[in-house]
Design an enzyme around this catalytic site. Structure first.
Site, PDB file in Angstrom:
ATOM      1  N   ASN A  11       0.686  -1.287  -0.036  1.00 13.44           N
ATOM      2  CA  ASN A  11       0.126  -0.067  -0.356  1.00 13.44           C
ATOM      3  C   ASN A  11       1.067   1.258  -0.043  1.00 13.44           C
ATOM      4  O   ASN A  11       1.318   1.703   0.852  1.00 13.44           O
ATOM      5  CB  ASN A  11      -1.136   0.154   1.084  1.00 13.44           C
ATOM      6  CG  ASN A  11      -1.667   1.249   1.285  1.00 13.44           C
ATOM      7  OD1 ASN A  11      -1.343   2.009  -0.011  1.00 13.44           O
ATOM      8  ND2 ASN A  11      -2.104   1.773   2.743  1.00 13.44           N
ATOM      9  N   LYS A  13      -0.093   4.373  -0.738  1.00 15.42           N
ATOM     10  CA  LYS A  13      -0.376   5.135   0.349  1.00 15.42           C
ATOM     11  C   LYS A  13      -0.476   6.613  -1.145  1.00 15.42           C
ATOM     12  O   LYS A  13      -0.555   6.543  -2.131  1.00 15.42           O
ATOM     13  CB  LYS A  13      -0.494   5.623   1.328  1.00 15.42           C
ATOM     14  CG  LYS A  13      -0.287   4.390   2.321  1.00 15.42           C
ATOM     15  CD  LYS A  13       0.232   4.563   3.730  1.00 15.42           C
ATOM     16  CE  LYS A  13      -0.294   3.184   4.815  1.00 15.42           C
ATOM     17  NZ  LYS A  13      -0.590   3.515   5.942  1.00 15.42           N
ATOM     18  N   HIS A 104      -9.963   1.761   4.455  1.00 18.13           N
ATOM     19  CA  HIS A 104      -8.733   1.783   4.772  1.00 18.13           C
ATOM     20  C   HIS A 104      -8.753   2.532   6.045  1.00 18.13           C
ATOM     21  O   HIS A 104      -9.069   3.627   5.887  1.00 18.13           O
ATOM     22  CB  HIS A 104      -7.270   1.879   4.113  1.00 18.13           C
ATOM     23  CG  HIS A 104      -5.970   1.793   4.936  1.00 18.13           C
ATOM     24  ND1 HIS A 104      -5.563   3.153   5.627  1.00 18.13           N
ATOM     25  CD2 HIS A 104      -5.437   1.506   4.596  1.00 18.13           C
ATOM     26  CE1 HIS A 104      -4.504   2.795   5.827  1.00 18.13           C
ATOM     27  NE2 HIS A 104      -3.942   2.004   5.513  1.00 18.13           N
ATOM     28  N   GLU A 106      -7.133   5.240   7.112  1.00 18.84           N
ATOM     29  CA  GLU A 106      -6.598   6.384   6.922  1.00 18.84           C
ATOM     30  C   GLU A 106      -8.030   7.088   5.985  1.00 18.84           C
ATOM     31  O   GLU A 106      -8.595   8.408   5.558  1.00 18.84           O
ATOM     32  CB  GLU A 106      -5.524   6.725   6.417  1.00 18.84           C
ATOM     33  CG  GLU A 106      -4.004   6.451   7.043  1.00 18.84           C
ATOM     34  CD  GLU A 106      -3.005   5.977   6.211  1.00 18.84           C
ATOM     35  OE1 GLU A 106      -3.316   5.526   4.981  1.00 18.84           O
ATOM     36  OE2 GLU A 106      -2.347   5.709   6.944  1.00 18.84           O
ATOM     37  N   GLU A 176      -6.010  -4.621  10.452  1.00 21.31           N
ATOM     38  CA  GLU A 176      -5.349  -3.707  11.109  1.00 21.31           C
ATOM     39  C   GLU A 176      -5.003  -2.654  11.749  1.00 21.31           C
ATOM     40  O   GLU A 176      -6.118  -1.717  12.297  1.00 21.31           O
ATOM     41  CB  GLU A 176      -4.893  -2.158   9.507  1.00 21.31           C
ATOM     42  CG  GLU A 176      -4.610  -2.736   8.529  1.00 21.31           C
ATOM     43  CD  GLU A 176      -4.040  -2.179   7.424  1.00 21.31           C
ATOM     44  OE1 GLU A 176      -2.911  -2.240   6.863  1.00 21.31           O
ATOM     45  OE2 GLU A 176      -5.069  -1.383   7.376  1.00 21.31           O
ATOM     46  N   GLY A 182       1.963   2.707  10.693  1.00 27.10           N
ATOM     47  CA  GLY A 182       2.792   4.294  10.759  1.00 27.10           C
ATOM     48  C   GLY A 182       3.843   3.704  11.534  1.00 27.10           C
ATOM     49  O   GLY A 182       4.138   5.206  11.412  1.00 27.10           O
ATOM     50  N   SER A 215       2.858  -2.074  10.034  1.00 26.45           N
ATOM     51  CA  SER A 215       4.398  -1.709  11.037  1.00 26.45           C
ATOM     52  C   SER A 215       4.734  -3.150  11.073  1.00 26.45           C
ATOM     53  O   SER A 215       6.128  -3.458  11.058  1.00 26.45           O
ATOM     54  CB  SER A 215       5.027  -1.324  12.058  1.00 26.45           C
ATOM     55  OG  SER A 215       4.389   0.268  12.132  1.00 26.45           O
TER      56      SER A 215
HETATM   57  P1  PGA Z   1       2.419   0.181   7.962  1.00 28.94           P
HETATM   58  O1  PGA Z   1       1.045   0.939   6.493  1.00 28.94           O
HETATM   59  O2  PGA Z   1       2.993  -1.022   6.666  1.00 28.94           O
HETATM   60  O3  PGA Z   1       3.746   1.743   6.731  1.00 28.94           O
HETATM   61  O4  PGA Z   1       2.195   0.513   8.841  1.00 28.94           O
HETATM   62  C1  PGA Z   1      -0.011  -0.372   7.110  1.00 28.94           C
HETATM   63  C2  PGA Z   1      -1.538   0.141   6.151  1.00 28.94           C
HETATM   64  O5  PGA Z   1      -1.365   1.494   5.583  1.00 28.94           O
HETATM   65  O6  PGA Z   1      -1.646  -0.812   5.363  1.00 28.94           O
END
Ligand code: PGA
Length: 257
Positions: A11, A13, A104, A106, A176, A182, A215
């Site tokens: 992903n 983003k 997601h 976000e 998640e 993140g 992460s």
């Molecule tokens: P990350 O993001 O691996 O940077 O924690 C995962 C995601 O948002 O799908």
């Protein structure tokens, strides 16, 4: 006995121009060739690129017969019309996109995506032959209040309203935990597996693939992938660099349930 093919999803983003995306695709093709991955037992690989990178990356994929698929990070649930700035399932399908992220955290946090809109997007995705990856997960406050399972079950039930058994088999879910995204704070592997097993019981189908996200990195992927209910990862930060993403791909081995 059920074999679920693992899935490693990047992903990106709001990262990578179309040129950077194609450069990544070229480097990934070379790295996969060199390691003879994914091969017969390796994972499915999907790159969730930003909209502007999808046309060029899709063209590269077709020209080079690349061994990965392309996905979109969101879509609108309407078929077409006066929805300024939005992208429809038809538009994605026409570009050779095969998958789409839905819900997601976000998108839920910054763009007002709700359990109701997730439900509409799931139906729209299936209508346009796109495989949705439905993202669910709790905040830190909800986890500390012991609400993890309740929150995830609510997200699942509302998003899956009216989704048929056949569709549920194709659907992919990504668990998640929001506090792990993140932040560098990965969820304990056994605890991630426990929550994913709860999700699997709710969905009621042994074939549905359920990923962990938050992460995931080269140094924790082995422990996560050892868990019987974790079928792969949805990866943000560690998917931006080909070398680190390749380490995750190489660690995604089949799970037998
Ligand atoms: P990350 O993001 O691996 O940077 O924690 C995962 C995601 O948002 O799908």
């Amino acid at each position: 006995m059920t074999q679920r093919r693992p899935l490693m999803a990047a992903n990106w983003k709001m990262n990578k121009t179309h040129r950077e995306a194609v450069a990544f695709a070229e480097a990934l093709d070379d790295a996969l060739d060199e390691k003879q991955l994914p091969g017969a037992t390796g994972p499915d690989i999907v790159l969730f690129a930003p909209f502007t990178a999808l046309p060029a990356t899709s063209e590269h994929r077709l020209n080079c017969s690349s061994a990965w698929h392309l996905g979109a990070q969101t879509m609108d649930f309407h078929d077409s019309g006066a929805y300024t700035g939005e992208i429809s399932g038809d538009m994605l399908q026409a570009l050779g996109i095969t998958s789409v992220l839905v819900g997601h955290s976000e998108r839920r946090q910054y763009y007002n995506e709700t359990d109701e809109t997730c439900n509409k997007k799931l139906h729209a995705a299936f209508k346009h032959n796109l495989i949705p990856i439905l993202c669910v997960g709790e905040t830190l406050e909800e986890r500390e209040a012991g609400q993890t399972d309740v929150v995830v079950m609510r997200q699942m039930r509302m998003a899956l309203d009216g989704v048929t058994t056949q569709q549920r088999e194709q659907l992919v879910i990504a668990y998640e935990p929001i506090w792990a995204i993140g932040t560098g704070k990965v969820c304990d592997a056994a605890e991630a597996n426990r929550t994913i097993a709860v999700i699997r019981r709710e969905i009621g189908l042994a074939h549905t693939r359920i990923l962990y996200g938050g992460s995931m990195k080269p140094d924790n992927v082995a422990e996560l992938m050892k868990q019987p209910d974790i079928d792969g990862g949805l990866v943000g930060g560690a998917s931006l660099d080909v070398d680190s993403f390749m380490q995750l791909v190489a660690a995604a081995v089949p799970v037998t349930a």
